[in-house]
Design an enzyme around this catalytic site. Structure first.
Site, PDB file in Angstrom:
ATOM      1  CG  ASP A 117      -5.085  -1.312  -0.060  1.00  0.00           C
ATOM      2  OD1 ASP A 117      -6.296  -1.421  -0.364  1.00  0.00           O
ATOM      3  OD2 ASP A 117      -4.174  -1.800  -0.755  1.00  0.00           O
ATOM      4  CG  MET A 124      -5.553   0.748  -3.680  1.00  0.00           C
ATOM      5  SD  MET A 124      -5.531   0.812  -5.495  1.00  0.00           S
ATOM      6  CE  MET A 124      -7.273   0.758  -5.837  1.00  0.00           C
ATOM      7  CG  ASP A 125      -0.801  -1.180   0.982  1.00  0.00           C
ATOM      8  OD1 ASP A 125      -0.507   0.025   0.900  1.00  0.00           O
ATOM      9  OD2 ASP A 125      -1.355  -1.666   1.977  1.00  0.00           O
ATOM     10  CB  THR A 126      -0.009  -5.402  -4.160  1.00  0.00           C
ATOM     11  OG1 THR A 126      -0.418  -5.995  -2.913  1.00  0.00           O
ATOM     12  CG2 THR A 126       0.888  -6.381  -4.898  1.00  0.00           C
TER      13      THR A 126
END
Length: 424
Positions: A160, A188-190
């Protein structure tokens, strides 16, 4: 206060059952994911009613060990709970022939496979997309990666924070006189999880209409470029690079953090109408009607002057005085809260998004619900993240119809690694 002894969970209500099977009831998902982007994606599918079977090694995925370690969770950390609700957990040794044989049997019954291994891992195991679609031609296979599965960067590992830096996202955050600042939450992951879930849902709709499966590819890097917002279009079309402006704005004024006599709060003046309502609310109609401030450019040029006026006026009273005034005037404003303050706020309580749900070892754990409300097919009642291998025997017996002899053979061959399968 010691964070391990303070238990805010008791402040929140027990979750009430929705009684819903969910809009994705009847869809089975095989989950080969770890950390955040992949597990958050599959958790959303589980919340929406899909049966998600999470496959782990005998030691479990590394995200189980993220701190703080909690004795009530068998020494694991609470972050794992955040991304693994509404899943059945099984242990398989994917380096064994019997473990891979179980995977292939599961694929015959599955609708969706999701993985976020490094590029090439699934193929080396013999369970990549081309392998699986020979078993189940209409399988939907979602690969979540750092930089995509093809091209010069497909072999790179990415996280991320790294893609926040590389995508330009970090350059937009912080103050002009120092380095750009990464956003601490894993945005960014989410966001990549959201992209993946949407891609999977689109593929399911296509299969329902036309038949056939397909591959869905989503990358952290491309998602990060999307998350730079309209600044990317401003550069691509106009050649304008946005500057870091801290809590202010490149586009609107007055916008930023202001200070009442007892608290800080954020105001966004996104239009001329909001700007006018703001200054009338603080008792300065002269500023609201200033001819030089009736367009966005004029306000940006004189934002320091406006900020000085607002700081002087807001400092005269506490936020409890200003909040109803600004709200009544139609000015978007909100107190700057800590995470703890936000979770315990009246707004959060009113939303009902935070509740308590049962857990097999901790008794109860907190739950932060999926923020999607469907009138006819609500999200399912949440079930806490599984213990390592918790549902292995149940899945093998009820999904695949394996008897004790077959399960014993798999164990003998090392198909569960060092995991000791509980007796039925």
């Amino acid at each position: 206060m010691d964070m391990m002894t303070e238990r805010p969970i008791g402040r929140f209500p027990t979750h009430q059952s929705t009684g819903s099977a969910g809009p994705l009831h009847g869809i089975r998902v095989l989950d080969f994911t770890h950390f955040v982007a992949g597990p958050f994606c599959t958790m959303m599918l589980g919340d929406l009613g899909a049966e998600v079977i999470k496959v782990e090694s005998d030691k479990g995925e590394d995200f189980r060990q993220f701190p703080p370690s909690d004795p009530a969770l068998n020494g694991e950390g609470s972050p794992f709970l955040w991304t693994n609700r509404n899943k059945k957990g099984i242990v398989l040794n994917l380096k064994s022939e019997s473990g891979i044989a179980v995977v292939r049997d599961l694929v015959k019954t599955a609708d969706v496979v999701v993985e976020n291994f490094s590029t090439g891992v699934m193929e080396r195991l013999g369970i990549g997309y081309e392998d699986l679609k020979r078993i189940r031609p209409d399988i939907i296979y979602c690969a979540i990666s750092a930089y995509g599965r093809t091209g010069a960067f497909a072999d790179r590992l990415g996280f991320d924070t790294v893609v926040q830096a590389e995508s330009g996202f970090m350059s937009l955050n912080g103050y002009r006189d120092r380095d750009g600042v990464r956003v601490q939450p894993v945005v960014m992951d989410t966001a990549t999880a959201l992209m993946a879930a949407n891609g999977i849902l689109a593929a399911l709709v296509t299969r329902e209409r036309n038949g056939g499966g397909q591959r869905v590819d989503v990358s952290l890097y491309e998602t990060a470029l999307t998350m730079t917002g309209f600044g990317s279009m401003q550069y691509l079309h106009n050649g304008i690079e946005r500057e870091r402006v801290g809590n202010s704005s490149n586009d609107t004024a007055p916008t930023g953090v202001y200070h009442a006599s007892d608290a800080s709060f954020f105001i966004s003046s996104s239009s001329t109408a909001v700007f006018q309502r703001l200054f009338r609310a603080v008792g300065r109609p002269d500023v609201a009607e200033d001819p030089g401030l009736q367009d966005r450019i004029g306000r940006l040029e004189r934002k320091d002057e406006m900020n000085a006026i607002l700081d002087e006026e807001f400092g005269k009273h506490p936020f409890a005085f200003w909040e109803p005034k600004l709200r009544g005037a139609g000015v978007p404003a909100g107190e700057v809260r800590t995470l703890a303050d936000a979770l315990n706020s009246e707004v959060t309580r009113d939303s009902g998004i935070v509740t308590r749900i049962p857990h097999p070892t901790a008794g109860e754990v907190p739950n932060l619900a999926l923020p999607i409300r469907l009138s006819e097919t609500p999200v399912v009642t949440p079930v806490a993240a599984p213990l390592i291998g918790q549902h292995t025997r149940d899945v093998l017996e009820k999904v695949l119809g394996y008897d004790d002899a077959r399960i014993g053979e798999i164990a003998q061959d090392g198909g569960f690694g060092r995991f000791a399968l509980p007796e039925s």
